[in-house]
Design a protein around this motif. Structure first.
Motif, PDB file in Angstrom:
ATOM      1  N   LEU A 189       0.834  -1.198   0.000  1.00 26.67           N
ATOM      2  CA  LEU A 189       0.000   0.000   0.000  1.00 26.67           C
ATOM      3  C   LEU A 189       0.871   1.251   0.000  1.00 26.67           C
ATOM      4  O   LEU A 189       0.605   2.208  -0.748  1.00 26.67           O
ATOM      5  CB  LEU A 189      -0.916   0.000   1.222  1.00 26.67           C
ATOM      6  CG  LEU A 189      -1.863   1.192   1.336  1.00 26.67           C
ATOM      7  CD1 LEU A 189      -2.917   1.160   0.240  1.00 26.67           C
ATOM      8  CD2 LEU A 189      -2.537   1.226   2.711  1.00 26.67           C
ATOM      9  N   ALA A 190       1.899   1.265   0.835  1.00 26.15           N
ATOM     10  CA  ALA A 190       2.801   2.417   0.873  1.00 26.15           C
ATOM     11  C   ALA A 190       3.484   2.617  -0.472  1.00 26.15           C
ATOM     12  O   ALA A 190       3.616   3.755  -0.949  1.00 26.15           O
ATOM     13  CB  ALA A 190       3.842   2.227   1.980  1.00 26.15           C
ATOM     14  N   TYR A 191       3.917   1.519  -1.088  1.00 29.34           N
ATOM     15  CA  TYR A 191       4.559   1.621  -2.399  1.00 29.34           C
ATOM     16  C   TYR A 191       3.618   2.282  -3.416  1.00 29.34           C
ATOM     17  O   TYR A 191       4.019   3.188  -4.161  1.00 29.34           O
ATOM     18  CB  TYR A 191       4.970   0.226  -2.887  1.00 29.34           C
ATOM     19  CG  TYR A 191       5.423   0.215  -4.327  1.00 29.34           C
ATOM     20  CD1 TYR A 191       6.717   0.603  -4.667  1.00 29.34           C
ATOM     21  CD2 TYR A 191       4.558  -0.176  -5.351  1.00 29.34           C
ATOM     22  CE1 TYR A 191       7.133   0.614  -5.990  1.00 29.34           C
ATOM     23  CE2 TYR A 191       4.972  -0.168  -6.671  1.00 29.34           C
ATOM     24  CZ  TYR A 191       6.255   0.231  -6.982  1.00 29.34           C
ATOM     25  OH  TYR A 191       6.662   0.246  -8.304  1.00 29.34           O
ATOM     26  N   ASP A 197       2.231   3.734  -8.772  1.00 31.11           N
ATOM     27  CA  ASP A 197       2.248   2.495  -9.550  1.00 31.11           C
ATOM     28  C   ASP A 197       1.222   1.525  -8.969  1.00 31.11           C
ATOM     29  O   ASP A 197       1.320   1.142  -7.804  1.00 31.11           O
ATOM     30  CB  ASP A 197       3.647   1.888  -9.504  1.00 31.11           C
ATOM     31  CG  ASP A 197       3.770   0.571 -10.254  1.00 31.11           C
ATOM     32  OD1 ASP A 197       2.795   0.168 -10.931  1.00 31.11           O
ATOM     33  OD2 ASP A 197       4.840  -0.066 -10.154  1.00 31.11           O
ATOM     34  N   THR A 198       0.255   1.124  -9.769  1.00 31.06           N
ATOM     35  CA  THR A 198      -0.811   0.234  -9.284  1.00 31.06           C
ATOM     36  C   THR A 198      -0.572  -1.233  -9.645  1.00 31.06           C
ATOM     37  O   THR A 198      -1.479  -2.055  -9.527  1.00 31.06           O
ATOM     38  CB  THR A 198      -2.166   0.672  -9.861  1.00 31.06           C
ATOM     39  OG1 THR A 198      -2.107   0.617 -11.299  1.00 31.06           O
ATOM     40  CG2 THR A 198      -2.512   2.090  -9.424  1.00 31.06           C
ATOM     41  N   LEU A 247      -6.885  -2.879  11.411  1.00 28.77           N
ATOM     42  CA  LEU A 247      -7.911  -1.903  11.071  1.00 28.77           C
ATOM     43  C   LEU A 247      -7.297  -0.588  10.620  1.00 28.77           C
ATOM     44  O   LEU A 247      -7.839   0.079   9.727  1.00 28.77           O
ATOM     45  CB  LEU A 247      -8.814  -1.667  12.275  1.00 28.77           C
ATOM     46  CG  LEU A 247      -9.765  -2.826  12.597  1.00 28.77           C
ATOM     47  CD1 LEU A 247     -10.411  -2.611  13.961  1.00 28.77           C
ATOM     48  CD2 LEU A 247     -10.829  -2.972  11.515  1.00 28.77           C
ATOM     49  N   ASP A 248      -6.176  -0.201  11.199  1.00 23.89           N
ATOM     50  CA  ASP A 248      -5.511   1.025  10.752  1.00 23.89           C
ATOM     51  C   ASP A 248      -5.055   0.870   9.301  1.00 23.89           C
ATOM     52  O   ASP A 248      -5.143   1.819   8.505  1.00 23.89           O
ATOM     53  CB  ASP A 248      -4.328   1.332  11.663  1.00 23.89           C
ATOM     54  CG  ASP A 248      -3.963   2.811  11.678  1.00 23.89           C
ATOM     55  OD1 ASP A 248      -4.881   3.666  11.711  1.00 23.89           O
ATOM     56  OD2 ASP A 248      -2.759   3.116  11.673  1.00 23.89           O
ATOM     57  N   TYR A 249      -4.577  -0.327   8.955  1.00 18.78           N
ATOM     58  CA  TYR A 249      -4.238  -0.591   7.555  1.00 18.78           C
ATOM     59  C   TYR A 249      -5.476  -0.539   6.662  1.00 18.78           C
ATOM     60  O   TYR A 249      -5.466   0.105   5.598  1.00 18.78           O
ATOM     61  CB  TYR A 249      -3.557  -1.954   7.391  1.00 18.78           C
ATOM     62  CG  TYR A 249      -3.668  -2.451   5.968  1.00 18.78           C
ATOM     63  CD1 TYR A 249      -2.895  -1.900   4.951  1.00 18.78           C
ATOM     64  CD2 TYR A 249      -4.625  -3.413   5.613  1.00 18.78           C
ATOM     65  CE1 TYR A 249      -3.050  -2.304   3.630  1.00 18.78           C
ATOM     66  CE2 TYR A 249      -4.782  -3.815   4.305  1.00 18.78           C
ATOM     67  CZ  TYR A 249      -3.993  -3.253   3.316  1.00 18.78           C
ATOM     68  OH  TYR A 249      -4.156  -3.633   2.007  1.00 18.78           O
ATOM     69  N   SER A 254      -8.689   1.753   2.406  1.00 21.26           N
ATOM     70  CA  SER A 254     -10.006   2.241   1.999  1.00 21.26           C
ATOM     71  C   SER A 254      -9.923   3.668   1.465  1.00 21.26           C
ATOM     72  O   SER A 254     -10.542   4.008   0.449  1.00 21.26           O
ATOM     73  CB  SER A 254     -10.959   2.175   3.198  1.00 21.26           C
ATOM     74  OG  SER A 254     -12.162   2.861   2.948  1.00 21.26           O
ATOM     75  N   LEU A 255      -9.138   4.503   2.125  1.00 19.58           N
ATOM     76  CA  LEU A 255      -9.006   5.889   1.697  1.00 19.58           C
ATOM     77  C   LEU A 255      -8.284   5.990   0.363  1.00 19.58           C
ATOM     78  O   LEU A 255      -8.656   6.804  -0.494  1.00 19.58           O
ATOM     79  CB  LEU A 255      -8.263   6.696   2.766  1.00 19.58           C
ATOM     80  CG  LEU A 255      -8.973   6.823   4.121  1.00 19.58           C
ATOM     81  CD1 LEU A 255      -8.098   7.583   5.105  1.00 19.58           C
ATOM     82  CD2 LEU A 255     -10.321   7.497   3.961  1.00 19.58           C
ATOM     83  N   LEU A 256      -7.267   5.166   0.151  1.00 18.26           N
ATOM     84  CA  LEU A 256      -6.556   5.200  -1.128  1.00 18.26           C
ATOM     85  C   LEU A 256      -7.407   4.622  -2.245  1.00 18.26           C
ATOM     86  O   LEU A 256      -7.459   5.178  -3.357  1.00 18.26           O
ATOM     87  CB  LEU A 256      -5.239   4.426  -1.029  1.00 18.26           C
ATOM     88  CG  LEU A 256      -4.391   4.435  -2.308  1.00 18.26           C
ATOM     89  CD1 LEU A 256      -3.895   5.845  -2.615  1.00 18.26           C
ATOM     90  CD2 LEU A 256      -3.205   3.479  -2.207  1.00 18.26           C
ATOM     91  N   ASP A 257      -8.089   3.526  -1.977  1.00 15.30           N
ATOM     92  CA  ASP A 257      -8.872   2.848  -3.009  1.00 15.30           C
ATOM     93  C   ASP A 257     -10.221   3.518  -3.263  1.00 15.30           C
ATOM     94  O   ASP A 257     -10.872   3.236  -4.275  1.00 15.30           O
ATOM     95  CB  ASP A 257      -9.110   1.388  -2.609  1.00 15.30           C
ATOM     96  CG  ASP A 257      -7.842   0.557  -2.596  1.00 15.30           C
ATOM     97  OD1 ASP A 257      -6.850   0.975  -3.223  1.00 15.30           O
ATOM     98  OD2 ASP A 257      -7.841  -0.513  -1.954  1.00 15.30           O
ATOM     99  N   GLY A 258     -10.660   4.358  -2.322  1.00 10.79           N
ATOM    100  CA  GLY A 258     -11.971   4.979  -2.464  1.00 10.79           C
ATOM    101  C   GLY A 258     -13.111   4.004  -2.279  1.00 10.79           C
ATOM    102  O   GLY A 258     -14.141   4.094  -2.953  1.00 10.79           O
TER     103      GLY A 258
END
Length: 324
Positions: A189-191, A197-198, A247-249, A254-258
Motif C-alpha cells: 500500500l505504501a509503495y 504504480d498500481t 484496522l488502521d491498515y 479504503s481511503l486510497l482505493d476509495g
C-alpha cells in the motif's frame, strides 16, 4: 463519535511525528497547519534525534537489519532483538512523515554499503523474509531507490491460501501468517501511494481477502481467535499483528482505493471499541523486548497517545460509514 477535548489536547501535546497526524486525522486542521507540523519532524524531536545518529556510510548502527557485531555479542542471548539498525530507523522515519529530502543521498549510500545479514544480498533487492521485504519496498519507494525486484517478488511469493509467511522461504511453513500478511499489505500500500504504480494492487487486494475472509481475527480451520496477540495493542508494534494495526491498515487502504469499510471487519471494530477507556484512550500493553535508540511511547499500562490516534481514527472512519 465524540472526542473529549482534553484527550485531543493530550494527543496534540506530543512530538511532531505524532502531532501532525492528530491535526490531520482527528482535528481536521487545514493542510497548511498539519503540513507545517510535519515539516518539523526532521528538525526537532524523535525524527531529528534519529537523523543525528546516521552513520557516514548511510546506515544506522552499522547494519541493515541487525546492528554491526550483533551475532558475536552477548546481546544475541537477550530477549527480543535490537531495533536500532538501518531498516527499523528508516521505517520509523517514513511512518513519522519525514520529508525524504532530509535523507538525500542515503539511498545511494545504502546501495553501496549495506548488505543483508542473510546471504550478504544487496539491500534494495531485498532478501527472503516477507516482512523485511515489505519494509524495504516501502522505504525504497520513499527514497527513490530501484525496488523493481521487490515489486516482482510479492506476487511470486504469495502462498496458496492467499497470504504470506516469513517462515515459508526456509521451508518451515506452507500456511500464511496474520503477522506476515499484514506487513506485506502495508508495504504494498505504501509503495502504491508513494509511486502511483498500481501494478501490485491486485496482489494487495488478494492478500486483503486472506484477512477479510477470517474477519481479521479468526482461524479459518476452527473459527477460534487466531491468538492473544490480536488484543495486545502496542506501539511501536514493529512486526506484530493486532486487530487495531489491521484496522488502521484497512482504513488507510479504503481511503486510497476509495472504497467503504468491509462489513467483515465488524467484530474487529467492536473489539477495538471495547478496549477504549472512558476517557477515550487506549492502553499500552507490553512493549516488544529489545534495544531501542529511545522510547517513543509510554510504559505498559499507561494511556498511549499513539494507540489513541489509531483507535480514534479507525472508529471515526467506521462510524462515518455507519451513522446511527
Amino acid at each position: 463519535m465524540t472526542i473529549d477535548e482534553r484527550t485531543v489536547e493530550w494527543m496534540l501535546n506530543t512530538d511532531p511525528a505524532l502531532r501532525w497526524q492528530v491535526e490531520r486525522d482527528i482535528v481536521g486542521a487545514p493542510p497548511e497547519v498539519w503540513q507545517a507540523t510535519r515539516a518539523r519532524v526532521g528538525t526537532e524531536g524523535f525524527g531529528a534525534r534519529l537523523l543525528s545518529w546516521q552513520d557516514p556510510d548511510g546506515q544506522w548502527a552499522g547494519g541493515s537489519f541487525f546492528p554491526a557485531g550483533f551475532f558475536d555479542s552477548p546481546e544475541i542471548e537477550q530477549p527480543g532483538q535490537p531495533w536500532v539498525a538501518t531498516t527499523w530507523v528508516l521505517r520509523d522515519l517514513r511512518l513519522w512523515g519525514l520529508d525524504p529530502a532530509a535523507l538525500t543521498g542515503t539511498a545511494e549510500k545504502i546501495d553501496a554499503n549495506s548488505r543483508w545479514d542473510y546471504d550478504d544480498l544487496p539491500y534494495w533487492g531485498g532478501e527472503v523474509d516477507v516482512c523485511i521485504n515489505s519494509y524495504t519496498l516501502a522505504t525504497g519507494a520513499w527514497l527513490g531507490a530501484d525496488v523493481s525486484k521487490l515489486v516482482a517478488w510479492f506476487p511470486a511469493h504469495r502462498l496458496t491460501d492467499g497470504g504470506w509467511n516469513c517462515e515459508a522461504e526456509e521451508g518451515n511453513s506452507t500456511r500464511s501468517s496474520f503477522h506476515s500478511t499484514l506487513n506485506a499489505l502495508i508495504g504494498m500500500l505504501a509503495y502504491e501511494r508513494i509511486t502511483g504504480d498500481t501494478s501490485l494492487r491486485d496482489t494487495r487486494h488478494a492478500g486483503d481477502e486472506y484477512l477479510l475472509s477470517r474477519r481479521a481475527l479468526y482461524r479459518a480451520t476452527t473459527g477460534e481467535v487466531v491468538g492473544p496477540f490480536v488484543t495486545r495493542f502496542v506501539y511501536p508494534n514493529r512486526h506484530r499483528y493486532s486487530a487495531l494495526a489491521a484496522l488502521d491498515y484497512f482504513r488507510d487502504a479504503s481511503l486510497l482505493d476509495g472504497t467503504p469499510p468491509d462489513e467483515r471487519l465488524t467484530d474487529a471494530i467492536e473489539l477495538v471499541r471495547e478496549a477504549r477507556t472512558p476517557e477515550g484512550t487506549w492502553i499500552q500493553t507490553t512493549p516488544l523486548a529489545g534495544r531501542t535508540w529511545f522510547d517513543v511511547d509510554v510504559a505498559e499500562g499507561e494511556p498511549s497517545p499513539w494507540l489513541t490516534l489509531m483507535g480514534t481514527r479507525v472508529l471515526a472512519w467506521w462510524d462515518a460509514a455507519h451513522p446511527a
